[in-house]
Design a protein around this motif. Structure first.
Motif, PDB file in Angstrom:
ATOM      1  N   LYS A  48      68.103  18.713 109.552  1.00 31.04           N
ATOM      2  CA  LYS A  48      68.919  18.183 110.636  1.00 31.04           C
ATOM      3  C   LYS A  48      70.350  17.984 110.135  1.00 31.04           C
ATOM      4  CE  LYS A  48      65.243  15.949 113.152  1.00 31.04           C
ATOM      5  NZ  LYS A  48      64.756  14.741 113.809  1.00 31.04           N
ATOM      6  N   VAL A  49      71.296  18.276 111.004  1.00 31.35           N
ATOM      7  CA  VAL A  49      72.712  18.158 110.662  1.00 31.35           C
ATOM      8  C   VAL A  49      73.023  16.768 110.125  1.00 31.35           C
ATOM      9  CG1 VAL A  49      75.036  18.110 111.663  1.00 31.35           C
ATOM     10  CG2 VAL A  49      73.482  19.980 112.223  1.00 31.35           C
ATOM     11  N   GLU A  50      72.519  15.726 110.772  1.00 26.59           N
ATOM     12  CA  GLU A  50      72.802  14.354 110.358  1.00 26.59           C
ATOM     13  C   GLU A  50      72.320  14.081 108.945  1.00 26.59           C
ATOM     14  OE1 GLU A  50      71.123  15.069 113.216  1.00 26.59           O
ATOM     15  OE2 GLU A  50      72.651  14.613 114.718  1.00 26.59           O
ATOM     16  N   GLU A  51      71.163  14.621 108.590  1.00 26.38           N
ATOM     17  CA  GLU A  51      70.615  14.396 107.250  1.00 26.38           C
ATOM     18  C   GLU A  51      71.461  15.095 106.188  1.00 26.38           C
ATOM     19  OE1 GLU A  51      66.489  14.675 104.676  1.00 26.38           O
ATOM     20  OE2 GLU A  51      66.511  15.471 106.726  1.00 26.38           O
ATOM     21  N   VAL A  52      71.911  16.323 106.483  1.00 29.34           N
ATOM     22  CA  VAL A  52      72.765  17.048 105.542  1.00 29.34           C
ATOM     23  C   VAL A  52      74.061  16.273 105.327  1.00 29.34           C
ATOM     24  CG1 VAL A  52      74.041  19.179 105.088  1.00 29.34           C
ATOM     25  CG2 VAL A  52      71.786  19.290 106.180  1.00 29.34           C
ATOM     26  N   ILE A  53      74.669  15.799 106.413  1.00 27.53           N
ATOM     27  CA  ILE A  53      75.904  15.024 106.315  1.00 27.53           C
ATOM     28  C   ILE A  53      75.692  13.790 105.444  1.00 27.53           C
ATOM     29  CG2 ILE A  53      77.564  13.620 107.609  1.00 27.53           C
ATOM     30  CD1 ILE A  53      77.126  15.636 109.961  1.00 27.53           C
ATOM     31  N   GLU A  54      74.604  13.079 105.696  1.00 25.68           N
ATOM     32  CA  GLU A  54      74.308  11.854 104.941  1.00 25.68           C
ATOM     33  C   GLU A  54      74.127  12.137 103.454  1.00 25.68           C
ATOM     34  OE1 GLU A  54      70.536   8.896 104.672  1.00 25.68           O
ATOM     35  OE2 GLU A  54      71.318   9.247 106.694  1.00 25.68           O
ATOM     36  N   ARG A  55      73.437  13.206 103.123  1.00 26.31           N
ATOM     37  CA  ARG A  55      73.141  13.512 101.718  1.00 26.31           C
ATOM     38  C   ARG A  55      74.336  14.074 100.950  1.00 26.31           C
ATOM     39  NH1 ARG A  55      67.186  15.143 100.470  1.00 26.31           N
ATOM     40  NH2 ARG A  55      66.076  13.882 101.992  1.00 26.31           N
ATOM     41  N   LEU A  56      75.204  14.847 101.627  1.00 31.97           N
ATOM     42  CA  LEU A  56      76.270  15.552 100.912  1.00 31.97           C
ATOM     43  C   LEU A  56      77.635  14.870 100.971  1.00 31.97           C
ATOM     44  CD1 LEU A  56      75.459  19.290 101.781  1.00 31.97           C
ATOM     45  CD2 LEU A  56      74.643  17.900  99.866  1.00 31.97           C
ATOM     46  N   SER A  57      77.832  13.960 101.901  1.00 33.98           N
ATOM     47  CA  SER A  57      79.137  13.298 102.043  1.00 33.98           C
ATOM     48  C   SER A  57      79.502  12.508 100.800  1.00 33.98           C
ATOM     49  CB  SER A  57      79.129  12.338 103.234  1.00 33.98           C
ATOM     50  OG  SER A  57      79.112  13.050 104.429  1.00 33.98           O
ATOM     51  N   GLY A  58      80.754  12.676 100.390  1.00 36.21           N
ATOM     52  CA  GLY A  58      81.280  11.873  99.294  1.00 36.21           C
ATOM     53  C   GLY A  58      81.039  12.416  97.900  1.00 36.21           C
ATOM     54  N   ILE A  59      80.319  13.525  97.774  1.00 39.61           N
ATOM     55  CA  ILE A  59      80.098  14.107  96.451  1.00 39.61           C
ATOM     56  C   ILE A  59      81.423  14.668  95.944  1.00 39.61           C
ATOM     57  CG2 ILE A  59      78.961  15.979  95.184  1.00 39.61           C
ATOM     58  CD1 ILE A  59      76.554  15.611  97.055  1.00 39.61           C
ATOM     59  N   GLN A  60      81.737  14.366  94.692  1.00 39.77           N
ATOM     60  CA  GLN A  60      82.975  14.840  94.092  1.00 39.77           C
ATOM     61  C   GLN A  60      82.683  15.942  93.075  1.00 39.77           C
ATOM     62  OE1 GLN A  60      84.529  11.136  92.513  1.00 39.77           O
ATOM     63  NE2 GLN A  60      85.948  10.992  94.230  1.00 39.77           N
ATOM     64  N   CYS A  61      83.679  16.793  92.824  1.00 40.16           N
ATOM     65  CA  CYS A  61      83.589  17.853  91.818  1.00 40.16           C
ATOM     66  C   CYS A  61      84.566  17.499  90.708  1.00 40.16           C
ATOM     67  CB  CYS A  61      83.923  19.209  92.444  1.00 40.16           C
ATOM     68  SG  CYS A  61      83.740  20.585  91.298  1.00 40.16           S
ATOM     69  N   GLY A  62      84.043  17.052  89.585  1.00 39.83           N
ATOM     70  CA  GLY A  62      84.912  16.640  88.481  1.00 39.83           C
ATOM     71  C   GLY A  62      85.834  15.522  88.931  1.00 39.83           C
ATOM     72  N   PHE A  63      87.129  15.725  88.749  1.00 36.14           N
ATOM     73  CA  PHE A  63      88.109  14.708  89.129  1.00 36.14           C
ATOM     74  C   PHE A  63      88.684  14.943  90.523  1.00 36.14           C
ATOM     75  CE2 PHE A  63      88.123  14.669  84.469  1.00 36.14           C
ATOM     76  CZ  PHE A  63      87.829  13.328  84.262  1.00 36.14           C
ATOM     77  N   LYS A  64      88.189  15.961  91.209  1.00 38.29           N
ATOM     78  CA  LYS A  64      88.650  16.233  92.575  1.00 38.29           C
ATOM     79  C   LYS A  64      88.059  15.182  93.518  1.00 38.29           C
ATOM     80  CE  LYS A  64      88.732  21.255  92.005  1.00 38.29           C
ATOM     81  NZ  LYS A  64      88.172  22.522  92.506  1.00 38.29           N
ATOM     82  N   PRO A  65      88.778  14.833  94.576  1.00 36.88           N
ATOM     83  CA  PRO A  65      88.253  13.842  95.523  1.00 36.88           C
ATOM     84  C   PRO A  65      87.208  14.414  96.476  1.00 36.88           C
ATOM     85  CG  PRO A  65      90.410  14.592  96.219  1.00 36.88           C
ATOM     86  CD  PRO A  65      90.141  15.225  94.876  1.00 36.88           C
ATOM     87  N   THR A  66      86.915  15.704  96.370  1.00 38.19           N
ATOM     88  CA  THR A  66      85.942  16.356  97.247  1.00 38.19           C
ATOM     89  C   THR A  66      85.176  17.392  96.446  1.00 38.19           C
ATOM     90  OG1 THR A  66      85.673  17.413  99.424  1.00 38.19           O
ATOM     91  CG2 THR A  66      87.543  18.148  98.090  1.00 38.19           C
ATOM     92  N   SER A  67      84.276  18.108  97.099  1.00 36.98           N
ATOM     93  CA  SER A  67      83.473  19.159  96.473  1.00 36.98           C
ATOM     94  C   SER A  67      83.016  20.099  97.574  1.00 36.98           C
ATOM     95  CB  SER A  67      82.247  18.553  95.781  1.00 36.98           C
ATOM     96  OG  SER A  67      81.389  17.974  96.755  1.00 36.98           O
ATOM     97  N   CYS A  68      82.404  21.202  97.187  1.00 31.73           N
ATOM     98  CA  CYS A  68      81.859  22.100  98.208  1.00 31.73           C
ATOM     99  C   CYS A  68      80.782  21.393  99.050  1.00 31.73           C
ATOM    100  CB  CYS A  68      81.326  23.381  97.573  1.00 31.73           C
ATOM    101  SG  CYS A  68      82.648  24.445  96.941  1.00 31.73           S
ATOM    102  N   LYS A  74      81.649  17.762 105.827  1.00 27.31           N
ATOM    103  CA  LYS A  74      82.794  17.659 106.735  1.00 27.31           C
ATOM    104  C   LYS A  74      82.729  18.747 107.817  1.00 27.31           C
ATOM    105  CE  LYS A  74      86.017  15.485 103.451  1.00 27.31           C
ATOM    106  NZ  LYS A  74      85.590  14.162 103.787  1.00 27.31           N
ATOM    107  N   ALA A  75      82.340  19.943 107.418  1.00 27.35           N
ATOM    108  CA  ALA A  75      82.211  21.037 108.385  1.00 27.35           C
ATOM    109  C   ALA A  75      81.158  20.693 109.437  1.00 27.35           C
ATOM    110  CB  ALA A  75      81.822  22.331 107.661  1.00 27.35           C
ATOM    111  N   LEU A  76      80.025  20.184 108.995  1.00 22.85           N
ATOM    112  CA  LEU A  76      78.949  19.827 109.935  1.00 22.85           C
ATOM    113  C   LEU A  76      79.355  18.658 110.817  1.00 22.85           C
ATOM    114  CD1 LEU A  76      75.859  20.324 107.632  1.00 22.85           C
ATOM    115  CD2 LEU A  76      76.528  21.727 109.594  1.00 22.85           C
TER     116      LEU A  76
END
Length: 81
Positions: A48-68, A74-76
């Motif tokens: 479900k879109v909501e579950e993907v958003i909940e699980r992936l939101s806020g993950i960072q890549c190294g020192f970047k404030p975001t990640s793929c 964000k896209a969802l």
């Protein structure tokens, strides 16, 4: 319905997402870490879109404030609106 999203602040250049009835049917990522993003695409398929958003939101890549994964969330979220 099919959507295209251009992420920012990450190596990926484009997400092609198909969502039907609030469920992710497919995710294709252009650019970025190919193997990892294919794995993420396989994992979110059928979720479900909501579950993907909940699980992936806020993950960072190294020192970047975001990640793929964060950009996928964000896209969802923009699709959900």
């Amino acid at each position: 319905m099919k959507y295209t999203y251009n992420p920012s602040g990450v190596c990926s250049r484009q997400f092609n997402i198909e969502v039907e009835n609030g469920v992710v049917e497919s995710l294709e990522v252009i650019g970025g870490c190919n193997g990892n993003l294919k794995g993420i695409a396989a994992l979110v398929k059928g979720m479900k879109v909501e579950e993907v958003i909940e699980r992936l939101s806020g993950i960072q890549c190294g020192f970047k404030p975001t990640s793929c994964p964060d950009q996928i969330a964000k896209a969802l979220a923009s699709i959900k609106e």
